[in-house]
Design a protein around this motif. Structure first.
Motif, short mmCIF file in Angstrom:
data_model
loop_
_atom_site.label_atom_id
_atom_site.label_comp_id
_atom_site.label_asym_id
_atom_site.label_seq_id
_atom_site.Cartn_x
_atom_site.Cartn_y
_atom_site.Cartn_z
N ASP A 71 0.69 -1.13 -0.05
CA ASP A 71 -0.01 -0.05 0.08
C ASP A 71 1.00 1.29 0.18
N MET A 72 2.16 1.30 0.69
CA MET A 72 2.74 2.33 0.57
C MET A 72 3.32 2.77 -0.63
N ASP A 73 3.68 1.54 -1.44
CA ASP A 73 4.44 1.71 -2.49
C ASP A 73 3.52 2.38 -3.60
N ARG A 137 10.93 3.24 3.65
CA ARG A 137 10.33 3.87 2.51
C ARG A 137 10.02 5.29 2.76
N LEU A 138 9.59 5.58 3.93
CA LEU A 138 9.45 7.11 4.43
C LEU A 138 10.64 7.88 4.12
N ALA A 139 11.75 7.21 4.46
CA ALA A 139 12.98 8.20 4.18
C ALA A 139 13.58 8.14 2.54
N ARG A 140 13.03 7.39 1.83
CA ARG A 140 13.13 7.65 0.37
C ARG A 140 12.41 8.45 -0.04
N ALA A 141 11.04 8.51 0.50
CA ALA A 141 9.97 9.71 0.03
C ALA A 141 10.54 10.95 0.39
N VAL A 142 10.85 11.09 1.76
CA VAL A 142 11.27 12.50 2.27
C VAL A 142 12.54 12.83 1.33
N ALA A 143 13.39 11.92 1.15
CA ALA A 143 14.60 12.51 0.41
C ALA A 143 14.09 13.05 -1.00
#
Length: 199
Positions: A71-73, A137-143
């Motif tokens: 779901d996040m992806d 996943r959150l870290a990749r989205a923030v970056a």
């Protein structure tokens, strides 16, 4: 005993039923007979797939996180949105799924986290793997948000991701304690400040 059997309708039904019941009642308070009766599956079938209740709990958490991370992806692949908009959509979906009245299997990490971390090492490890997948996943989205200019942060993306996850995990517990969604409003406001901070 086969604890790593491939997916089958019976196994999937047991896992889904366990998620639904245990997200409401907890792990220790629910016996296997309750899960199997609700699933309409005989006890012998359970032991074909799981060696013990603990092995079932580990598999249930793994199954939960597979769906959660998918779901996040999906959220972070939505076209036509900045990463900031996708992050906002993720936390909005979190809030929508974490009802203090009935979460229907969607609050498993919130419900079981503190309980099983001290109860079972294998279940604690499953929780750790799953939550690490979330913060990664959150870290990749923030970056990516920093890269596209929609996010401005003061700390490294991985530190921000961990802080945000911990904020929302704690908030989900406070929502259940207070029996009001107001803590989510506070978490959303703080999340906006964290993701759009200025030097």
């Amino acid at each position: 005993m086969n604890t790593t059997a491939a997916s089958s309708p019976a196994r999937d039904t047991i896992l889904a039923t366990g998620q639904r019941i245990m997200s409401a009642k907890g792990f220790s308070a629910v016996g296997l007979n309750e899960v199997l009766a609700a699933a309409g599956v005989p006890k012998g079938s359970f032991y074909h797939y799981f060696a013990s209740k603990e092995a079932f709990g580990e598999a249930m958490l793994e199954d939960y996180f597979i769906a959660y991370l998918a779901d996040m992806d999906r959220i972070f692949r939505q076209p036509g949105q900045t990463k900031a908009e996708q992050l906002e959509a993720y936390f909005r979906a979190w809030q929508d799924s974490q009802s203090f009245e009935d979460c229907q299997g969607k609050c498993l990490a919130v419900k079981l986290g503190a309980e099983v971390a001290d109860l079972s090492e294998s279940m604690r490890a499953a929780l750790h793997r799953g939550t690490t997948g979330i913060t990664d996943r959150l870290a990749r989205a923030v970056a990516a948000g920093v890269a596209d200019g929609s996010v401005t942060i003061q700390d490294p993306p991985d530190a921000v991701a961990r802080s945000l996850y911990q904020l929302w995990l704690g908030t989900s517990i406070m929502v259940k304690i207070a029996r009001t969604p107001r803590p989510f409003d506070d978490a959303a406001a703080l999340t906006t400040r964290i993701l759009h901070s200025t030097p």
